[in-house]
Write an enzyme that holds these catalytic residues in place. Structure first.
Site, PDB file in Angstrom:
ATOM      1  N   HIS A 256       0.753  -1.084   0.081  1.00 49.99           N
ATOM      2  CA  HIS A 256       0.405  -0.221   0.285  1.00 49.99           C
ATOM      3  C   HIS A 256       0.897   1.241  -0.328  1.00 49.99           C
ATOM      4  CE1 HIS A 256      -3.484  -1.989   2.522  1.00 49.99           C
ATOM      5  NE2 HIS A 256      -3.774  -2.077   1.272  1.00 49.99           N
TER       6      HIS A 256
ATOM      7  N   CYS B 265      -2.508   0.336   9.802  1.00 53.00           N
ATOM      8  CA  CYS B 265      -3.504  -0.686   9.405  1.00 53.00           C
ATOM      9  C   CYS B 265      -4.029  -1.356  10.704  1.00 53.00           C
ATOM     10  CB  CYS B 265      -2.918  -1.396   8.441  1.00 53.00           C
ATOM     11  SG  CYS B 265      -1.274  -2.217   9.114  1.00 53.00           S
TER      12      CYS B 265
HETATM   13  C1  CIR Z   1      -2.754  -8.160   3.577  1.00 53.11           C
HETATM   14  O1  CIR Z   1      -2.755  -8.450   2.936  1.00 53.11           O
HETATM   15  O2  CIR Z   1      -4.641  -7.228   3.305  1.00 53.11           O
HETATM   16  C2  CIR Z   1      -3.159  -8.301   5.047  1.00 53.11           C
HETATM   17  N1  CIR Z   1      -2.207  -9.549   4.702  1.00 53.11           N
HETATM   18  C3  CIR Z   1      -2.290  -6.620   5.215  1.00 53.11           C
HETATM   19  C4  CIR Z   1      -2.891  -5.444   5.764  1.00 53.11           C
HETATM   20  C5  CIR Z   1      -2.170  -4.687   6.285  1.00 53.11           C
HETATM   21  N2  CIR Z   1      -2.966  -2.753   5.912  1.00 53.11           N
HETATM   22  C6  CIR Z   1      -2.573  -1.805   6.495  1.00 53.11           C
HETATM   23  O3  CIR Z   1      -1.454  -1.894   5.793  1.00 53.11           O
HETATM   24  N3  CIR Z   1      -3.375  -0.394   5.636  1.00 53.11           N
END
Ligand code: CIR
Length: 274
Positions: A167, A268
């Site tokens: 992201h 996150c």
């Molecule tokens: C994913 O790949 O969606 C999760 N393992 C990690 C998401 C992390 N989210 C974020 O940085 N906003």
């Protein structure tokens, strides 16, 4: 009068499901397994810090069907009194929006729901208090960006291609109302260059560059910076420790080493609400 965008009174979080270590999405398979007990302890520490800083923390019940449900930043974008419920870019995460919508309704925010073919993970949305930068990544498309612009019409929106990393906020985040913390990868440097050319408020930003991309992911809450600790990203931690600014009253260093293994970081794991 509009609320100060970096003054928060509430946060929303979700616990870590037992399904995370084996089945959470990850960009790269590593040899290092996630230690569930340690991940939960780190999350507890994070929750305690959030509670101290914002006061009111709403906890969405952990849902084993969604191994990535701890990453609450992705199914919603909150700005002011509006919550945009996204359509997360990865199919396995779309069901997380149901509990998130309920939580947002309970808090009393105005709900806007993203429509197909929009796709967005909140991890791609950097709000600087003045404008939005939206990562155009594997998870967020141009329809998502357009719908975000329609949901928050008072702020300019600029797209930033994300060619490396998950992201936009995997390498950029706000360290103060004026400082963008950034990593040192080519992706981070390219993003900075785009902000410097395309940002509507480009002259108002300063940059806090740290060696590690994930080490640049921090929270700025009510005058306190929450950043990676010495155990996880020692060099980046040192940069934060030395950083002095009139807008920074305190700093708290934490470890998110276990969620880092599945591409998670500090921003996150919470939704912050003014
Ligand atoms: C994913 O790949 O969606 C999760 N393992 C990690 C998401 C992390 N989210 C974020 O940085 N906003």
């Amino acid at each position: 009068m509009a609320a100060n965008p970096f003054t928060y009174t509430k946060a929303v979080v979700c616990g870590i499901p037992a399904s995370l270590p084996a089945t959470a999405l990850r960009m790269e398979e590593t040899d290092e397994p996630v230690d569930l007990g340690k991940a939960r302890q780190q999350h507890e520490d994070y929750l305690q810090v959030l509670t101290e800083l914002v006061g009111e923390v709403h906890v969405i019940p952990t849902d084993e069907r969604y191994p990535d449900c701890v990453f609450v930043e992705d199914p919603v974008v909150v700005c002011g009194d509006t919550a945009l419920i996204t359509i997360p870019g990865h199919e396995s995460r779309r069901g997380e929006t149901v509990a998130m919508k309920e939580a947002m309704e309970k808090i009393g925010l105005k709900i806007v729901e993203m429509l197909d073919p929009g796709r967005m993970d909140g991890g791609d949305v950097l709000f600087t208090g003045k404008e939005f930068f939206v990562g155009q990544s594997q998870r967020t498309n141009k329809h998502g960006l357009q719908q975000l612009a329609a949901a928050f019409p008072n702020f300019p929106v600029t797209g930033i291609p994300v060619r490396e990393g998950l992201h936009l906020k995997s390498f950029l985040s706000m360290a103060t109302p004026n400082h963008i913390a950034m990593g040192s990868s080519s992706a981070a440097l390219d993003a900075k260059q785009l902000i410097e050319t395309e940002g509507k408020f480009k002259y108002s930003y300063r940059y806090l560059q740290v060696p590690d991309d994930i080490g640049a992911n921090c929270l700025y809450i009510n005058g306190t910076i929450v950043h990676a600790n010495n155990e996880t990203f020692p060099k980046s931690c040192k940069v934060f420790e030395k950083f002095v600014d009139a807008d920074v009253k305190a700093k708290i260093a934490l470890s998110a080493s276990e969620v880092n293994k599945v591409d998670g970081c500090f921003t996150c794991c919470s939704v912050l609400i003014n």
